[in-house]
Design a protein around this motif. Structure first.
Motif, mmCIF file in Angstrom:
data_model
loop_
_atom_site.group_PDB
_atom_site.id
_atom_site.type_symbol
_atom_site.label_atom_id
_atom_site.label_comp_id
_atom_site.label_asym_id
_atom_site.label_seq_id
_atom_site.Cartn_x
_atom_site.Cartn_y
_atom_site.Cartn_z
ATOM 1 N N ALA A 191 0.809 -1.225 0.000
ATOM 2 C CA ALA A 191 0.000 0.000 0.000
ATOM 3 C C ALA A 191 0.841 1.273 0.000
ATOM 4 C CB ALA A 191 -0.956 0.009 1.194
ATOM 5 N N ILE A 192 2.169 1.141 -0.029
ATOM 6 C CA ILE A 192 3.039 2.311 -0.075
ATOM 7 C C ILE A 192 3.467 2.538 -1.521
ATOM 8 C CG2 ILE A 192 5.242 3.321 0.622
ATOM 9 C CD1 ILE A 192 5.000 1.984 3.278
ATOM 10 N N ALA A 193 3.167 3.698 -2.042
ATOM 11 C CA ALA A 193 3.544 4.045 -3.420
ATOM 12 C C ALA A 193 4.949 4.631 -3.438
ATOM 13 C CB ALA A 193 2.555 5.045 -3.998
ATOM 14 N N VAL A 194 5.769 4.176 -4.373
ATOM 15 C CA VAL A 194 7.125 4.706 -4.536
ATOM 16 C C VAL A 194 7.184 5.445 -5.866
ATOM 17 C CG1 VAL A 194 9.577 4.174 -4.703
ATOM 18 C CG2 VAL A 194 8.106 2.812 -3.201
ATOM 19 N N TYR A 195 7.478 6.734 -5.810
ATOM 20 C CA TYR A 195 7.587 7.564 -7.005
ATOM 21 C C TYR A 195 9.066 7.839 -7.259
ATOM 22 C CZ TYR A 195 2.617 8.296 -6.154
ATOM 23 O OH TYR A 195 1.277 8.098 -5.938
ATOM 24 N N VAL A 196 9.576 7.410 -8.397
ATOM 25 C CA VAL A 196 10.979 7.621 -8.754
ATOM 26 C C VAL A 196 11.073 8.870 -9.619
ATOM 27 C CG1 VAL A 196 13.009 6.671 -9.892
ATOM 28 C CG2 VAL A 196 11.468 5.155 -8.625
ATOM 29 N N LEU A 197 11.833 9.854 -9.151
ATOM 30 C CA LEU A 197 12.029 11.106 -9.871
ATOM 31 C C LEU A 197 13.387 11.041 -10.573
ATOM 32 C CD1 LEU A 197 10.874 13.552 -7.021
ATOM 33 C CD2 LEU A 197 9.472 12.389 -8.733
ATOM 34 N N ASP A 198 13.383 10.717 -11.868
ATOM 35 C CA ASP A 198 14.642 10.646 -12.613
ATOM 36 C C ASP A 198 15.319 12.014 -12.572
ATOM 37 O OD1 ASP A 198 12.368 9.024 -13.934
ATOM 38 O OD2 ASP A 198 14.177 7.921 -14.461
ATOM 39 N N SER A 199 16.574 12.043 -12.164
ATOM 40 C CA SER A 199 17.249 13.325 -11.963
ATOM 41 C C SER A 199 18.725 13.210 -12.313
ATOM 42 C CB SER A 199 17.138 13.776 -10.498
ATOM 43 O OG SER A 199 15.807 13.685 -10.020
ATOM 44 N N LEU A 200 19.275 14.270 -12.860
ATOM 45 C CA LEU A 200 20.722 14.339 -13.004
ATOM 46 C C LEU A 200 21.348 14.456 -11.617
ATOM 47 C CD1 LEU A 200 21.020 16.757 -16.061
ATOM 48 C CD2 LEU A 200 21.001 14.256 -16.037
ATOM 49 N N ASN A 201 22.667 14.247 -11.536
ATOM 50 C CA ASN A 201 23.324 14.150 -10.232
ATOM 51 C C ASN A 201 22.989 15.300 -9.290
ATOM 52 O OD1 ASN A 201 24.477 11.873 -11.265
ATOM 53 N ND2 ASN A 201 26.543 12.700 -11.465
ATOM 54 N N GLN A 202 23.219 16.527 -9.736
ATOM 55 C CA GLN A 202 22.994 17.669 -8.867
ATOM 56 C C GLN A 202 21.515 17.907 -8.622
ATOM 57 O OE1 GLN A 202 25.329 20.448 -11.231
ATOM 58 N NE2 GLN A 202 26.916 20.497 -9.657
ATOM 59 N N GLN A 203 20.674 17.562 -9.594
ATOM 60 C CA GLN A 203 19.240 17.717 -9.409
ATOM 61 C C GLN A 203 18.722 16.784 -8.325
ATOM 62 O OE1 GLN A 203 17.759 16.901 -13.335
ATOM 63 N NE2 GLN A 203 17.934 19.023 -14.010
ATOM 64 N N ALA A 204 19.302 15.596 -8.225
ATOM 65 C CA ALA A 204 18.838 14.625 -7.234
ATOM 66 C C ALA A 204 19.005 15.176 -5.821
ATOM 67 C CB ALA A 204 19.598 13.311 -7.388
ATOM 68 N N THR A 205 20.176 15.714 -5.519
ATOM 69 C CA THR A 205 20.393 16.259 -4.178
ATOM 70 C C THR A 205 19.579 17.533 -3.959
ATOM 71 O OG1 THR A 205 22.408 17.340 -5.013
ATOM 72 C CG2 THR A 205 22.667 15.226 -3.893
ATOM 73 N N ALA A 206 19.437 18.338 -5.009
ATOM 74 C CA ALA A 206 18.653 19.573 -4.884
ATOM 75 C C ALA A 206 17.194 19.261 -4.584
ATOM 76 C CB ALA A 206 18.769 20.405 -6.160
ATOM 77 N N ARG A 207 16.668 18.201 -5.167
ATOM 78 C CA ARG A 207 15.270 17.840 -4.934
ATOM 79 C C ARG A 207 15.050 17.383 -3.495
ATOM 80 N NH1 ARG A 207 13.147 14.726 -10.449
ATOM 81 N NH2 ARG A 207 11.990 16.542 -11.201
ATOM 82 N N VAL A 208 16.042 16.718 -2.921
ATOM 83 C CA VAL A 208 15.923 16.325 -1.515
ATOM 84 C C VAL A 208 16.019 17.557 -0.618
ATOM 85 C CG1 VAL A 208 16.885 14.905 0.337
ATOM 86 C CG2 VAL A 208 16.896 14.057 -2.011
ATOM 87 N N ALA A 209 16.958 18.441 -0.924
ATOM 88 C CA ALA A 209 17.136 19.651 -0.122
ATOM 89 C C ALA A 209 15.887 20.530 -0.135
ATOM 90 C CB ALA A 209 18.346 20.440 -0.627
ATOM 91 N N SER A 210 15.194 20.589 -1.273
ATOM 92 C CA SER A 210 14.011 21.453 -1.392
ATOM 93 C C SER A 210 12.762 20.818 -0.806
ATOM 94 C CB SER A 210 13.760 21.787 -2.867
ATOM 95 O OG SER A 210 13.302 20.639 -3.570
ATOM 96 N N GLY A 211 12.800 19.511 -0.551
ATOM 97 C CA GLY A 211 11.623 18.829 -0.037
ATOM 98 C C GLY A 211 10.774 18.195 -1.110
ATOM 99 N N GLU A 212 11.156 18.376 -2.382
ATOM 100 C CA GLU A 212 10.401 17.755 -3.463
ATOM 101 C C GLU A 212 10.521 16.241 -3.401
ATOM 102 O OE1 GLU A 212 10.173 17.712 -8.381
ATOM 103 O OE2 GLU A 212 11.628 18.988 -7.347
ATOM 104 N N ALA A 213 11.685 15.739 -2.958
ATOM 105 C CA ALA A 213 11.906 14.305 -2.806
ATOM 106 C C ALA A 213 12.215 14.003 -1.348
ATOM 107 C CB ALA A 213 13.049 13.835 -3.695
ATOM 108 N N ASP A 214 11.827 12.803 -0.902
ATOM 109 C CA ASP A 214 12.128 12.381 0.470
ATOM 110 C C ASP A 214 13.570 11.927 0.591
ATOM 111 O OD1 ASP A 214 9.345 12.549 1.509
ATOM 112 O OD2 ASP A 214 8.989 10.978 0.026
#
Length: 303
Positions: free
Chosen positions: A124-147
């Motif tokens: 029942a837990i949905a996993v959403y994978v956000l394809d990201s370039l290297n720097q985008q991946a960390t930026a998305r976590v920092a901004s709260g867009e990704a967990d």
């Protein structure tokens, strides 16, 4: 603008119309009558003092203000959903959603099987994978867009925590009719004689730094530089040169008709890391995925 009068129901109505493309479909999604939905949007537009939709008898489209407001409204709803999620027990972590920012190579090769096994344990837990370039991946976590974020090891921003996941050896990738394909292994000196297809400047600079540690004569001059690994493989397939990628790429090579060979002098490894927020607590669902990921990779390392 009367911000205090903007309600959750109004935002949800606006996002539903934007995503479904019309009032009728959004009304069905939200189990509302079209008139009730229209009233919510009318009140929202009056409170914001802007027109959010361009409406005719045949179509509904976001206005310019609506286009700009849509990602912000959706983020508010997502943030609220995560806030509610993190304050509840969620039936012992059996419900919820996880948003994982991951670089394309590992999103295509490492995550699918991992997510499949995780889903078998927490269906029942949905996993959403956000394809990201290297720097985008960390930026998305920092901004709260990704967990959570999965990306090659790098200097850690102060707002993130980095944990090592695995080591991945860099190998040469070329066409099977390339001269280097006839060798069981090759050296960087030999590989760099041919046109090199590289990824982003971040990838190129990090690889060049590793080569310089071995010898200042190993100069990587990219003939072509692209953003995504599939693009690099496509260009190698079409004869633009060779590339060097982490060995996780091996599972993708068959689709492109390419081969890989070990690279030596020097042997270069890439270290994959997990990035999580330092000050922002994880939701129970995200924490369960993080624990599952670390336990799974540790079990594989021992095996």
């Amino acid at each position: 603008m009367n911000i205090g009068s903007v309600t959750f129901r109004q935002l949800r109505a606006f996002v539903a119309i934007a995503e479904t493309g019309g009032f009728a479909a959004a009304a069905r999604r939200l189990h509302l009558t079209p008139s009730a939905l229209s009233l919510l949007i009318r009140d929202l537009e009056r409170n914001m003092k802007v027109r959010l939709f361009d409406r005719t008898t045949r179509s509904t489209a976001l206005s310019q203000a609506g286009v700009e407001f849509f990602p912000l409204a959706r983020k508010v709803l997502d943030d609220l959903s995560r806030a509610l999620e993190s304050t509840q027990d969620l039936e012992q972590k059996k419900r919820g959603a996880v948003r994982l920012a991951c670089t394309p190579l590992y999103a295509a090769t490492t995550l699918p099987e991992l997510v499949r096994r995780y889903h078998a344990k927490y269906p029942a837990i949905a996993v959403y994978v956000l394809d990201s370039l290297n720097q985008q991946a960390t930026a998305r976590v920092a901004s709260g867009e990704a967990d959570l974020g999965v990306a090659p090891q790098r200097a850690t921003p102060p707002e993130l925590v980095q944990q090592s996941l695995m080591r991945d050896r860099i190998c040469l990738v070329c066409r099977p009719d390339h001269p280097l394909a006839a060798r069981p292994r090759t050296t960087w000196t030999q590989a760099l004689k041919y046109p090199f297809v590289s990824l982003t400047p971040d990838f190129t600079l990090r690889l060049q730094a590793d080569l310089f540690k071995h010898s200042p004569k190993l100069v990587l001059q990219a003939a072509h530089e692209v953003s995504f690994i599939t693009t690099a493989l496509g260009m190698v397939q079409s004869g633009f040169g060779v590339t060097a990628q982490p060995s996780r790429v091996l599972t993708l090579l068959g689709s492109f008709g390419l081969v890989a060979r070990p690279l030596a002098s020097p042997v270069v490894d890439r270290h994959l890391s997990l990035f999580s927020p330092r000050a922002r607590g994880l939701s129970p669902a995200a924490q369960s995925f993080k624990d599952f990921l670390l336990e799974d990779l540790e079990r594989r390392a021992v095996a």
